[in-house]
Design a protein around this motif. Structure first.
Motif, PDB file in Angstrom:
ATOM      1  N   GLY A   7       0.686  -1.384  -0.035  1.00  0.00           N
ATOM      2  CA  GLY A   7      -0.040  -0.020   0.035  1.00  0.00           C
ATOM      3  C   GLY A   7       0.762   1.193  -0.151  1.00  0.00           C
ATOM      4  N   ARG A   8       0.493   2.212  -0.745  1.00  0.00           N
ATOM      5  CA  ARG A   8       1.310   3.215  -0.981  1.00  0.00           C
ATOM      6  C   ARG A   8       0.711   4.314   0.096  1.00  0.00           C
ATOM      7  NH1 ARG A   8       4.868   3.319  -4.932  1.00  0.00           N
ATOM      8  NH2 ARG A   8       4.904   5.751  -4.975  1.00  0.00           N
ATOM      9  N   ARG A   9       1.423   5.093   0.745  1.00  0.00           N
ATOM     10  CA  ARG A   9       0.828   6.178   1.381  1.00  0.00           C
ATOM     11  C   ARG A   9       0.903   7.554   0.724  1.00  0.00           C
ATOM     12  NH1 ARG A   9       3.240   6.322   7.287  1.00  0.00           N
ATOM     13  NH2 ARG A   9       5.146   5.774   6.436  1.00  0.00           N
ATOM     14  N   PRO A  10      -0.053   8.411   0.343  1.00  0.00           N
ATOM     15  CA  PRO A  10      -0.211   9.626  -0.432  1.00  0.00           C
ATOM     16  C   PRO A  10       0.971  10.461   0.356  1.00  0.00           C
ATOM     17  CG  PRO A  10      -2.036   9.077   0.260  1.00  0.00           C
ATOM     18  CD  PRO A  10      -1.523   8.151   1.252  1.00  0.00           C
ATOM     19  N   ALA A  11       1.781  11.230  -0.560  1.00  0.00           N
ATOM     20  CA  ALA A  11       2.708  12.085   0.129  1.00  0.00           C
ATOM     21  C   ALA A  11       2.325  13.116   0.670  1.00  0.00           C
ATOM     22  CB  ALA A  11       3.650  12.334  -1.073  1.00  0.00           C
ATOM     23  N   ALA A  12       2.818  13.677   2.016  1.00  0.00           N
ATOM     24  CA  ALA A  12       2.148  14.653   2.588  1.00  0.00           C
ATOM     25  C   ALA A  12       2.410  16.147   1.914  1.00  0.00           C
ATOM     26  CB  ALA A  12       2.625  14.674   4.027  1.00  0.00           C
ATOM     27  N   VAL A  44      -7.804   8.094   0.993  1.00  0.00           N
ATOM     28  CA  VAL A  44      -9.105   7.114   0.994  1.00  0.00           C
ATOM     29  C   VAL A  44      -8.751   6.044   1.755  1.00  0.00           C
ATOM     30  CG1 VAL A  44     -11.128   6.079  -0.168  1.00  0.00           C
ATOM     31  CG2 VAL A  44      -9.750   8.030  -1.281  1.00  0.00           C
ATOM     32  N   GLY A  45      -9.252   5.864   2.972  1.00  0.00           N
ATOM     33  CA  GLY A  45      -9.175   4.926   3.828  1.00  0.00           C
ATOM     34  C   GLY A  45      -9.940   3.413   3.410  1.00  0.00           C
ATOM     35  N   PRO A  46      -9.765   2.443   4.156  1.00  0.00           N
ATOM     36  CA  PRO A  46     -10.302   1.180   3.637  1.00  0.00           C
ATOM     37  C   PRO A  46     -11.974   1.126   3.943  1.00  0.00           C
ATOM     38  CG  PRO A  46      -9.150   0.639   5.817  1.00  0.00           C
ATOM     39  CD  PRO A  46      -8.724   2.033   4.997  1.00  0.00           C
ATOM     40  N   ARG A  47     -12.848   0.522   3.152  1.00  0.00           N
ATOM     41  CA  ARG A  47     -14.203   0.423   3.197  1.00  0.00           C
ATOM     42  C   ARG A  47     -14.683  -0.987   3.816  1.00  0.00           C
ATOM     43  NH1 ARG A  47     -18.786   1.854  -1.156  1.00  0.00           N
ATOM     44  NH2 ARG A  47     -20.611   1.573   0.385  1.00  0.00           N
ATOM     45  N   GLU A  48     -15.159  -1.060   4.801  1.00  0.00           N
ATOM     46  CA  GLU A  48     -15.622  -2.357   5.378  1.00  0.00           C
ATOM     47  C   GLU A  48     -16.731  -2.906   4.574  1.00  0.00           C
ATOM     48  OE1 GLU A  48     -16.605  -5.013   9.505  1.00  0.00           O
ATOM     49  OE2 GLU A  48     -16.206  -2.955   9.591  1.00  0.00           O
ATOM     50  N   LEU A  49     -16.811  -4.098   4.001  1.00  0.00           N
ATOM     51  CA  LEU A  49     -17.926  -4.524   3.442  1.00  0.00           C
ATOM     52  C   LEU A  49     -18.466  -5.608   4.422  1.00  0.00           C
ATOM     53  CD1 LEU A  49     -16.240  -4.955  -0.196  1.00  0.00           C
ATOM     54  CD2 LEU A  49     -17.534  -2.930   0.847  1.00  0.00           C
ATOM     55  N   TRP A  50     -19.899  -5.498   4.199  1.00  0.00           N
ATOM     56  CA  TRP A  50     -20.873  -6.419   5.033  1.00  0.00           C
ATOM     57  C   TRP A  50     -20.448  -6.465   6.723  1.00  0.00           C
ATOM     58  CZ3 TRP A  50     -18.157  -9.036   1.056  1.00  0.00           C
ATOM     59  CH2 TRP A  50     -18.735  -9.056  -0.314  1.00  0.00           C
ATOM     60  N   PRO A  51     -20.442  -5.393   7.191  1.00  0.00           N
ATOM     61  CA  PRO A  51     -20.064  -4.908   8.751  1.00  0.00           C
ATOM     62  C   PRO A  51     -20.767  -6.113   9.743  1.00  0.00           C
ATOM     63  CG  PRO A  51     -21.225  -2.991   7.725  1.00  0.00           C
ATOM     64  CD  PRO A  51     -21.063  -3.984   6.473  1.00  0.00           C
ATOM     65  N   SER A  52     -22.003  -6.405   9.152  1.00  0.00           N
ATOM     66  CA  SER A  52     -22.703  -7.213  10.153  1.00  0.00           C
ATOM     67  C   SER A  52     -22.238  -8.776  10.146  1.00  0.00           C
ATOM     68  CB  SER A  52     -24.250  -6.870   9.899  1.00  0.00           C
ATOM     69  OG  SER A  52     -24.455  -7.247   8.823  1.00  0.00           O
ATOM     70  N   LEU A  53     -21.427  -9.026   9.102  1.00  0.00           N
ATOM     71  CA  LEU A  53     -21.325 -10.336   8.804  1.00  0.00           C
ATOM     72  C   LEU A  53     -20.448 -10.948  10.188  1.00  0.00           C
ATOM     73  CD1 LEU A  53     -20.886 -12.777   6.973  1.00  0.00           C
ATOM     74  CD2 LEU A  53     -18.443 -11.756   6.041  1.00  0.00           C
ATOM     75  N   THR A  54     -20.895 -12.242  10.641  1.00  0.00           N
ATOM     76  CA  THR A  54     -20.258 -12.635  11.888  1.00  0.00           C
ATOM     77  C   THR A  54     -18.874 -13.191  11.527  1.00  0.00           C
ATOM     78  OG1 THR A  54     -22.336 -13.513  12.614  1.00  0.00           O
ATOM     79  CG2 THR A  54     -20.396 -14.666  13.566  1.00  0.00           C
ATOM     80  N   PRO A  55     -17.769 -12.795  12.080  1.00  0.00           N
ATOM     81  CA  PRO A  55     -16.590 -13.349  11.765  1.00  0.00           C
ATOM     82  C   PRO A  55     -16.139 -14.812  12.035  1.00  0.00           C
ATOM     83  CG  PRO A  55     -16.392 -11.315  13.219  1.00  0.00           C
ATOM     84  CD  PRO A  55     -17.727 -11.960  13.191  1.00  0.00           C
ATOM     85  N   ALA A  56     -15.342 -15.516  11.121  1.00  0.00           N
ATOM     86  CA  ALA A  56     -15.139 -16.773  11.146  1.00  0.00           C
ATOM     87  C   ALA A  56     -14.084 -16.991  12.473  1.00  0.00           C
ATOM     88  CB  ALA A  56     -14.590 -17.428  10.001  1.00  0.00           C
ATOM     89  N   SER A  57     -14.376 -18.266  13.174  1.00  0.00           N
ATOM     90  CA  SER A  57     -13.486 -18.294  14.369  1.00  0.00           C
ATOM     91  C   SER A  57     -12.316 -19.300  14.057  1.00  0.00           C
ATOM     92  CB  SER A  57     -14.530 -18.720  15.551  1.00  0.00           C
ATOM     93  OG  SER A  57     -15.223 -19.984  15.228  1.00  0.00           O
ATOM     94  N   ALA A  58     -12.465 -20.220  12.904  1.00  0.00           N
ATOM     95  CA  ALA A  58     -11.673 -21.326  12.697  1.00  0.00           C
ATOM     96  C   ALA A  58     -11.280 -21.358  11.415  1.00  0.00           C
ATOM     97  CB  ALA A  58     -12.214 -22.620  13.241  1.00  0.00           C
ATOM     98  N   ALA A  59     -10.048 -21.614  10.830  1.00  0.00           N
ATOM     99  CA  ALA A  59      -9.545 -22.055   9.680  1.00  0.00           C
ATOM    100  C   ALA A  59     -10.017 -23.213   9.038  1.00  0.00           C
ATOM    101  CB  ALA A  59      -8.033 -21.970   9.519  1.00  0.00           C
ATOM    102  N   VAL A  60     -10.594 -23.016   7.793  1.00  0.00           N
ATOM    103  CA  VAL A  60     -11.204 -24.091   7.012  1.00  0.00           C
ATOM    104  C   VAL A  60      -9.838 -25.134   6.769  1.00  0.00           C
ATOM    105  CG1 VAL A  60     -12.148 -24.956   4.624  1.00  0.00           C
ATOM    106  CG2 VAL A  60     -12.848 -22.640   6.051  1.00  0.00           C
TER     107      VAL A  60
END
Length: 253
Positions: A7-12, A44-60
């Motif tokens: 990710g590149r940060r915009p130059a100040a 522009v910061g990251p935009r969270e998609l599906w904020p109500s989605l329940t996070p997974a608790s274990a790897a598949v």
């Protein structure tokens, strides 16, 4: 013990204040000076998609990362892995888990001890480097497996025991040491691309972890990836090196 698997940060913006006196003192024929580079793009910061989605608790899937294994039955003279034969290490692991190693058992019989090491031996020359940052060299071992697979393992000596801290298997193009990182390049299932996985030591997990995993374009579509190179089996040496090696350093039994 895991089976062969494979990710590149915009130059100040920099505000420059030029005193009016400085402008008055500049020569009439001076064509230089500061020019505006235009407006600075808005971050522009990251935009969270599906904020109500329940996070997974274990790897598949079990990737095998973070797992370690104590190797029993192998002596490490003076705690120096340079004096350990990688064939002895693989044979010790085979003895502890024969089913896992049944596909390379015939090849291990061609690794000598006693006798000359044959071309069918699947264990390659060992490499040595301080991958944990603790001051002593770890041993990197490659084992040729069926279907042009290569198993890449890293062993360390700590607490009086030989411990495996990395285990990876893939259709390997090449393996590289970059500082304290092991980079494994493997054939991708997309033409013109390859997989690159960087393994680095994690002091909390006490194991090598795949800290970076990416797919990289290497050529135009329909470009076949290079297959695993044919490596020569390791051969014993009567005087093993006592310093870190940047080239294959066969170990003495």
């Amino acid at each position: 013990m895991k089976p062969w698997r494979a990710g590149r940060r915009p130059a100040a913006a920099l505000a420059l204040v030029v005193p009016a006196a400085a402008l008055l003192l500049s020569g009439c024929g001076d064509t230089g000076g500061l020019e505006s580079a235009g407006p600075t793009p808005t971050a522009v910061g990251p935009r969270e998609l599906w904020p109500s989605l329940t996070p997974a608790s274990a790897a598949v899937d079990d990737y095998g990362s973070g797992e370690t294994e104590v190797v029993k039955g192998v002596t490490v003279p003076g705690g120096d892995l340079h004096r350990v034969d990688p064939v002895d290490v693989i044979r010790a692991q085979q003895a502890a888990d024969p089913d896992t190693y049944k596909e390379i058992a015939a090849g291990l019989a061609d690794c000598g001890d006693p006798g000359k090491r044959g071309s069918g031996c699947p264990v390659l020359s060992a490499y040595f480097a301080d991958l944990t940052g603790e001051g002593d060299d770890e041993m990197v071992v490659g084992v040729k497996a069926p279907k042009q697979q290569l198993v890449v393992r890293v062993y360390t000596y700590r607490g009086g025991t030989l411990t495996q801290i990395m285990n990876d298997e893939d259709a390997v193009i090449s393996v590289e040491l970059a500082g304290k990182t092991v980079v494994v390049r493997a054939v991708a299932d997309l033409s013109g691309y390859e997989y690159r996985t960087s393994w680095s030591y994690d002091s909390h997990q006490k194991a090598m972890l795949p800290t970076r995993d990416e797919i990289v374009r290497t050529g135009p579509p329909q470009t076949p990836s290079a297959g695993p190179s044919e490596a020569q089996p390791a051969s014993p040496s009567a005087s093993p090196s006592a310093t870190p090696s940047a080239s294959p350093s066969p170990s003495a039994s």
